[in-house]
Write a protein that holds these residues in place. Structure first.
Motif, PDB file in Angstrom:
ATOM      1  N   ILE A  58      28.212  -8.740  42.919  1.00 41.60           N
ATOM      2  CA  ILE A  58      28.465  -8.004  41.672  1.00 41.60           C
ATOM      3  C   ILE A  58      29.931  -8.101  41.279  1.00 41.60           C
ATOM      4  O   ILE A  58      30.256  -8.302  40.100  1.00 41.60           O
ATOM      5  CB  ILE A  58      28.011  -6.531  41.806  1.00 41.60           C
ATOM      6  N   ALA A  59      30.830  -7.971  42.248  1.00 37.70           N
ATOM      7  CA  ALA A  59      32.262  -8.099  41.951  1.00 37.70           C
ATOM      8  C   ALA A  59      32.579  -9.485  41.394  1.00 37.70           C
ATOM      9  O   ALA A  59      33.314  -9.622  40.404  1.00 37.70           O
ATOM     10  CB  ALA A  59      33.088  -7.818  43.204  1.00 37.70           C
TER      11      ALA A  59
ATOM     12  N   LEU B  83      24.744  -5.457  34.579  1.00 39.70           N
ATOM     13  CA  LEU B  83      25.540  -6.646  34.298  1.00 39.70           C
ATOM     14  C   LEU B  83      24.655  -7.754  33.731  1.00 39.70           C
ATOM     15  O   LEU B  83      25.034  -8.435  32.773  1.00 39.70           O
ATOM     16  CB  LEU B  83      26.259  -7.105  35.567  1.00 39.70           C
TER      17      LEU B  83
ATOM     18  N   ASP C 231      23.616  -1.647  39.154  1.00 39.29           N
ATOM     19  CA  ASP C 231      24.847  -2.336  38.753  1.00 39.29           C
ATOM     20  C   ASP C 231      24.574  -3.797  38.420  1.00 39.29           C
ATOM     21  O   ASP C 231      25.068  -4.312  37.413  1.00 39.29           O
ATOM     22  CB  ASP C 231      25.905  -2.231  39.855  1.00 39.29           C
TER      23      ASP C 231
ATOM     24  N   TYR D  38      29.450 -16.727  31.351  1.00 36.53           N
ATOM     25  CA  TYR D  38      28.199 -15.974  31.467  1.00 36.53           C
ATOM     26  C   TYR D  38      27.163 -16.649  32.358  1.00 36.53           C
ATOM     27  O   TYR D  38      26.411 -15.960  33.042  1.00 36.53           O
ATOM     28  CB  TYR D  38      27.613 -15.696  30.074  1.00 36.53           C
TER      29      TYR D  38
ATOM     30  N   LYS E 213      24.066  -6.961  30.114  1.00 36.86           N
ATOM     31  CA  LYS E 213      25.218  -7.281  29.270  1.00 36.86           C
ATOM     32  C   LYS E 213      25.342  -8.784  29.046  1.00 36.86           C
ATOM     33  O   LYS E 213      25.690  -9.229  27.955  1.00 36.86           O
ATOM     34  CB  LYS E 213      26.503  -6.707  29.867  1.00 36.86           C
TER      35      LYS E 213
ATOM     36  N   PHE F  72      32.063 -12.512  34.268  1.00 33.06           N
ATOM     37  CA  PHE F  72      31.685 -11.940  32.978  1.00 33.06           C
ATOM     38  C   PHE F  72      32.945 -11.673  32.155  1.00 33.06           C
ATOM     39  O   PHE F  72      33.000 -11.998  30.967  1.00 33.06           O
ATOM     40  CB  PHE F  72      30.883 -10.647  33.175  1.00 33.06           C
ATOM     41  N   ASP F  73      33.940 -11.067  32.786  1.00 28.38           N
ATOM     42  CA  ASP F  73      35.192 -10.767  32.085  1.00 28.38           C
ATOM     43  C   ASP F  73      35.868 -12.039  31.585  1.00 28.38           C
ATOM     44  O   ASP F  73      36.536 -12.021  30.544  1.00 28.38           O
ATOM     45  CB  ASP F  73      36.146  -9.987  32.995  1.00 28.38           C
TER      46      ASP F  73
ATOM     47  N   ALA G 173      28.242 -15.977  35.892  1.00 25.06           N
ATOM     48  CA  ALA G 173      28.123 -14.532  36.116  1.00 25.06           C
ATOM     49  C   ALA G 173      26.661 -14.154  36.330  1.00 25.06           C
ATOM     50  O   ALA G 173      26.340 -13.336  37.200  1.00 25.06           O
ATOM     51  CB  ALA G 173      28.701 -13.755  34.935  1.00 25.06           C
TER      52      ALA G 173
ATOM     53  N   ALA H  74      25.093 -12.245  39.588  1.00 20.56           N
ATOM     54  CA  ALA H  74      24.375 -10.977  39.417  1.00 20.56           C
ATOM     55  C   ALA H  74      22.916 -11.112  39.866  1.00 20.56           C
ATOM     56  O   ALA H  74      22.351 -10.184  40.450  1.00 20.56           O
ATOM     57  CB  ALA H  74      24.456 -10.512  37.967  1.00 20.56           C
TER      58      ALA H  74
ATOM     59  N   GLN I 250      31.183  -9.726  37.867  1.00 24.12           N
ATOM     60  CA  GLN I 250      31.989  -8.999  36.887  1.00 24.12           C
ATOM     61  C   GLN I 250      33.231  -9.802  36.497  1.00 24.12           C
ATOM     62  O   GLN I 250      33.585  -9.862  35.323  1.00 24.12           O
ATOM     63  CB  GLN I 250      32.393  -7.628  37.439  1.00 24.12           C
ATOM     64  N   GLN I 251      33.870 -10.424  37.485  1.00 21.27           N
ATOM     65  CA  GLN I 251      35.041 -11.260  37.187  1.00 21.27           C
ATOM     66  C   GLN I 251      34.661 -12.420  36.272  1.00 21.27           C
ATOM     67  O   GLN I 251      35.366 -12.728  35.313  1.00 21.27           O
ATOM     68  CB  GLN I 251      35.661 -11.797  38.471  1.00 21.27           C
TER      69      GLN I 251
END
Length: 194
Positions: free
Chosen positions: A34-35, A69, A65, A46, A72, A41-42, A49, A53, A38-39
């Motif tokens: 997940i971490a 993600l 979580d 995608y 999103k 994704f940011d 990511a 995920a 998220q990085q």
């Protein structure tokens, strides 16, 4: 032949090191995925990511979580059916996740599933009554239901919470324009002047 054994030993050692590095509880592995997701994704990567995920969701399919993600990511890629599926899991597993519930309620509203949208909004009004976005969605459901005065009151409340909310200003102006086009246009002009 003697040279193959050192190579085989090195390959075996690398495999063992990789296996040991991948050890940890399922929760720890999922958190790492997940971490990483998220990085990515940011960074707007995608596709990568999504893979990270999905790895977390594979460990625990009900990981709120990971699913949020994934929702999103699906939203960014305009894959609304997938987004909807992930959001329903998030809301079931993490009922206090206001962001997920707000997105789910909006999808219900846009899909004209009025009762489902109202049910989600009712919960949101209990969880986050001071969130302008919640108030605006509540206003939309009230107006759709034919409760114009209550809807306008909710728009006003939302704009008290967030006076520069563009969606709120436009919704308020649209409601005003029903009674007087000039009044609706004046409201937009005043907001632009601010």
């Amino acid at each position: 032949m003697k040279h193959r054994h050192p190579v085989a030993a090195a390959v075996l050692a690398a495999a063992i090191a990789t296996t040991l590095a991948g050890c940890g509880t399922p929760e720890e592995r999922a958190a790492k995925y997940i971490a990483n997701a998220q990085q990515l994704f940011d960074a707007k990567d995608y596709d990568k990511a999504r893979i990270e995920a999905q790895n977390a969701a594979q460990i625990n399919p009900k990981n709120a979580d990971a699913r949020f993600l994934l929702a999103k990511i699906a939203e960014e890629q305009k894959e609304y059916q997938q987004m909807f599926g992930h959001l329903t899991v998030v809301v079931d597993e993490a009922p206090t996740n206001v962001e997920a519930r707000l997105k789910l309620a909006t999808l219900y509203f846009l899909g004209q599933a009025w009762e489902e949208a109202r049910a989600q909004v009712a919960t949101l009004m209990e969880q986050a009554p001071n969130d302008a976005r919640v108030r605006l969605l509540n206003a939309r459901t009230l107006i759709q239901k034919g409760e114009q005065a209550a809807g306008i009151a909710e728009i006003d409340q939302a704009l008290k919470l967030d006076p520069d909310n563009v969606e709120g200003i436009l919704l308020q102006s649209s409601a005003m324009a029903i009674e007087s086009l000039d009044r609706g246009i004046a409201n937009v002009d005043a907001a632009i002047a601010r």
